[in-house]
Design an enzyme around this catalytic site. Structure first.
Site, PDB file in Angstrom:
ATOM      1  N   SER A 712       0.803  -1.223   0.000  1.00 27.15           N
ATOM      2  CA  SER A 712       0.000   0.000   0.000  1.00 27.15           C
ATOM      3  C   SER A 712       0.837   1.275   0.000  1.00 27.15           C
ATOM      4  O   SER A 712       0.304   2.367  -0.106  1.00 27.15           O
ATOM      5  CB  SER A 712      -0.989  -0.010   1.162  1.00 27.15           C
ATOM      6  OG  SER A 712      -0.319   0.232   2.361  1.00 27.15           O
ATOM      7  N   LYS A 755      -6.210   3.842   8.952  1.00 32.38           N
ATOM      8  CA  LYS A 755      -5.284   4.742   8.270  1.00 32.38           C
ATOM      9  C   LYS A 755      -5.774   6.187   8.331  1.00 32.38           C
ATOM     10  O   LYS A 755      -5.020   7.103   8.605  1.00 32.38           O
ATOM     11  CB  LYS A 755      -5.131   4.309   6.808  1.00 32.38           C
ATOM     12  CG  LYS A 755      -4.251   3.080   6.664  1.00 32.38           C
ATOM     13  CD  LYS A 755      -4.216   2.630   5.227  1.00 32.38           C
ATOM     14  CE  LYS A 755      -3.229   1.483   5.047  1.00 32.38           C
ATOM     15  NZ  LYS A 755      -3.293   0.933   3.699  1.00 32.38           N
TER      16      LYS A 755
END
Ligand code: ADP
Length: 836
Positions: A712, A755
């Protein structure tokens, strides 16, 4: 001696031996046969059915009416010896000459003594071996012509050695064989003729008939000695074996007698001291406890068996401790104690609400669980719940509240670091210090058969050569099997089916798949600042104040103080450290109070620093200024989320890429992909395509050296690279997450909620999120969404547009001819670019 029945008479020993002596004397008087001119002697045949009487030996024989009797009478009439011939096969009823061995013994037969039923007995004495020449008569008894065999009597060295061996072996046999008289050995020492010695030994030891026959058939004394030595050695082996067995048996008998004796003595001493009674009384008590414990049949009989074993033992025996320990376990485990469930859903909802802020999804699911149970109390096979989330997010405490709502006991056990199956299932009792496994240990603590049982950290289970604990755990959790859970120590089936299990984990990623399959995951994702403040105000502060003995009315935490603790003293997704810091402050205040010092009543941001010392973390982790070659990734970690700067430096070199900072394989591949993408876009980015061969790229991801991996960070790495090569700065408040393809497409990632919360915590303003992740924003609190500028992206072009400063028209070394570039290289390192 006139009497004919001396063997049946009850004579005194003296009389008996004198009779025997007389009989023997008579035997000696019978002369050996006188050989004729050809050297033959002729005599009536005495047939020996299954015995051999060797020369020089005296033995009683038994005579039935028939040819043998006639032969003896005939010989005695002529005052001569008989020739004894041995049957080849003792089974033959009426032997013919062919049925007899060709070597026999000349034999003197003593006076016949009548026995019942017309039978008689007589003493016989062997004289010498004879060889059959021919039968001269067959009816009514046989007569035979024989040649006496003269045996050599001289002893050469070999014969001497054979004789010594024979005597020695015989001596050892005599010592071991109780049936041999001790004088037998002495007797053997006095025999000087080798053949005689062999015959004497053959007579004394017990040999099978065939062996005697073959010894008879060996006229050569040396041969006979050799054979008898071999037989003696075999016999000795057997005797020694018998002796060993015998002495073992004896030892056993001795030992058990000794133990018995000692035990009796001990009992006597204990009774003297009054201790025996205590022991007996103790056993009676234990037995009563077993009787009254309400154990299931199997457990009860196992326990009673152990009690029986105890009664056999003195109180000090080493096994006593082991048995008592085992009995204690059986007695202290809950077998039937059960609490009644409170399945009132409204009540449960109240309890859950009372102790927990937020956690809506988890609470709803639990209320459904209780509702189903109340409607289908029996056999409602509901999935095992697994609470997953970072530490301090309320998993344990929610579990506790569920137990309270249901009215069940609450117990928990941590499985972190368990790598041995035996930790779950226990060790066999044969191990020293063996105990049941953690499951049963915890059940004992629960004290009821239906507690709420929390298995913590199932994502931290290990497995190694000592067996797989996950497999044992499966058995614990599986409703098809757990009604008869088997623990190695207990060795009894234990019913776990009434237990309500809840497991917890920080991440589902490392939960063994087989386990994960059986569970329903409920996420505990972590809190934003506002939620933390709310939790602190409503739960953590009142609790910590009370624990420090403070009154809520005396001391008041301002929101600004809580906010400061959250942002400068803790860095976490949950509230565990927040609670700890609040506790520390409360204790400091409590101490001042007890020392009668002046203490503040209102605790604000300054009090925080005063009591907790200088801040540990800083408001924002974001870069302090826009930089070239540094981009900010937002990453998922076990403790929530975090932001992660990605740094790229370009150095002169040969076109290689170096990557540092505890970076995993997947991330390295992302870096390669990012670089390839960059190269493929050189033209549109205004980078001279042959520049790469003369530069090295160093990629570094700092921060704590915690291992980092996953795809990611792809777009972030690409952004940092492109920034370094184009010398365009990256906006510091932009954070991003997303996987990159070689063509620059942006792919979705996981852990969005954590996140975004981490980015918010870190003070970022703009978030670049893969477009396909936009749906996940529904889990993000509105407050956070409102604070952030979240931009969906599909392609790197969009990323670069937002993240990078616009291109400036200024001379750059990467766009100049390489020859010139070398001259100016040093001072224009991207890192050293002057701030704007
Ligand atoms: P975990 O088991 O997830 O590591 P805990 O259940 O031990 O976390 O939670 C740590 C502390 O935070 C506990 O004192 C708990 O009561 C408190 N806490 C966590 N979440 C909440 C919440 N939503 N409401 C009230 N208190 C909470």
């Amino acid at each position: 001696m006139k009497s004919d029945d001396w063997l049946t008479r009850q004579d005194s020993p003296e009389e008996f031996s004198s009779i025997l002596h007389q009989r023997t004397e008579e035997l000696y008087r019978i002369p050996d046969g006188e050989p004729d001119s050809e050297g033959f002697i002729e005599a009536p045949v005495l047939i020996l059915r299954d015995i051999v009487v060797f020369p020089h030996m005296i033995s009683p024989i038994f005579i039935t009416p028939g040819p043998n009797l006639l032969a003896i009478q005939d010989a005695q009439f002529n005052f001569q010896t008989n020739i004894a011939l041995v049957q080849r096969d003792p089974e033959v009823e009426e032997p013919h000459p062919n049925d007899l061995l060709p070597i026999g013994i000349e034999m003197a037969v003593g006076r016949l003594l009548s026995m019942p039923e017309g039978n008689s007995s007589a003493l016989v004495q062997g004289r010498r071996r004879v060889e059959v020449v021919e039968f001269t008569q067959e009816e009514p008894f046989m007569k035979v012509k024989v040649r006496p065999i003269d045996e050599p009597t001289e002893v050469d060295r070999q014969t001497d050695a054979l004789m010594r061996t024979a005597r020695d072996l015989f001596d050892r046999c005599v010592q071991l064989d109780r049936s041999l008289p001790e004088e037998a050995h002495l007797f053997s020492l006095n025999i000087a003729e080798p053949g005689w010695l062999a015959d004497m030994v053959a007579t004394a030891v017990s040999l099978p008939f065939v062996e005697r026959q073959s010894l008879l058939m060996l006229p050569d004394p040396q041969e006979r000695l050799k054979r008898i030595n071999r037989l003696l050695a075999q016999e000795l082996d057997v005797l020694q074996l018998e002796d060993e067995i015998q002495s073992k048996v004896q030892n056993e008998v001795d030992r058990s007698q000794r133990e018995f004796y000692l035990r009796e003595q001990m009992k006597a001493i204990q009774t003297e001291l009054g201790e025996g009674d205590i022991w007996t009384r103790e056993i009676v008590e234990i037995r009563a406890r077993v009787d009254e414990a309400g154990l299931p049949e199997e457990a009860k009989s196992a326990a009673l068996k152990e009690v029986d074993r105890l009664t056999q033992m003195p109180p000090m025996a080493p096994e006593v401790g082991i048995i008592r320990n085992y009995l204690d376990w059986i007695l202290e485990l809950p077998w039937s104690q059960i609490t009644e469930d409170n399945l009132d859903v409204t009540h449960a909802a109240k309890v859950l609400e009372e102790y927990h802020y937020g956690l809506g999804k988890a609470k709803d699911r639990i209320l459904e669980y209780i509702a189903v149970r109340s409607l289908k109390p029996k056999r409602s096979k509901q999935p095992i719940l697994c609470f997953v989330g970072p530490p301090g997010t309320g998993k344990t405490s929610l579990g506790r509240s569920i137990a309270e709502a249901l009215g069940r006991k609450f117990v928990r056990v941590s499985l972190g670091g368990v790598r041995d199956e035996a930790e779950i299932r226990g060790h066999r009792r044969t191990y020293i210090g063996a105990l049941p496994g953690r499951v049963l240990q915890t059940m004992r603590r629960a004290g009821t058969v239906n507690p709420l049982f929390m298995l913590d950290e199932i994502d931290k289970l290990g497995a190694d050569f000592r067996g797989d604990p996950a497999a044992a755990l499966l058995e614990v959790l599986d409703p098809e099997q757990n009604f008869a859970f088997s623990d190695h120590y207990l060795e009894l089936a234990y019913d776990l089916s009434k237990v309500m299990f809840i497991t917890t984990a920080n991440t589902i990623m490392s939960i063994p798949l087989a386990l994960l399959d059986r569970m329903e995951v409920l996420e505990f994702p972590g809190y934003i600042e506002e939620e933390k403040i709310e939790i602190a105000r409503r739960f953590l502060i009142p609790r910590q104040m009370e624990e420090s003995g403070l009154d809520i009315r005396e001391v008041h935490f301002l929101d600004s103080a809580i906010r400061r603790i959250i942002s400068e003293y803790t860095y976490e997704a949950g509230v565990r450290n927040l609670e700890r810091e609040i506790g520390r402050m409360c204790r400091k205040v409590a101490r001042m109070k007890s020392e009668h010092k002046h203490h503040p009543n209102r605790l604000g941001p300054n009090s925080v620093e005063r009591f907790l010392g200088p801040p540990q973390f800083f408001q924002t982790q974001a870069e302090s200024q826009d930089e070239i070659g540094v981009a900010t990734a937002i990453a998922w970690t076990e403790s929530g989320g975090d932001i992660m700067p990605v740094e790229v430096l370009i150095l002169e070199g040969k076109g290689s890429m170096q990557i540092t900072g505890q970076i995993g394989e997947v991330m390295q591949e992302s870096a390669q992909a990012g670089l390839s993408y960059l190269k493929s876009r050189s033209r549109s980015l205004n980078i001279s395509p042959d520049i790469y061969e003369h530069l090295d790229v160093h990629l570094h991801i700092p921060e704590g050296a915690i291992p980092k991996d996953g795809p990611s960070a792809g777009i972030t790495i690409a952004t940092a690279l492109i920034s370094a090569f184009t010398e365009r700065k990256v906006y510091k408040e932009v954070g991003m997450t997303g996987e990159i393809t070689l063509r620059g497409r942006v792919l979705p990632v996981g852990g969005v909620r954590e996140k975004i919360l981490a980015a918010h915590r870190a003070g970022l303003k703009t978030i670049l999120l893969p477009e396909r992740n936009m749906k996940d924003l529904i889990d993000v609190p509105k407050k956070v969404r409102d604070d952030l500028n979240i931009i969906p992206v599909n392609h790197m072009d969009q990323v670069l547009e937002v993240a990078l400063h616009p291109e400036v028209e200024k001379p750059s070394r990467h766009r100049k001819p390489i020859a010139k570039e070398k001259d100016e290289g040093e001072k224009e390192q991207p890192e050293q670019a002057p701030p704007e």
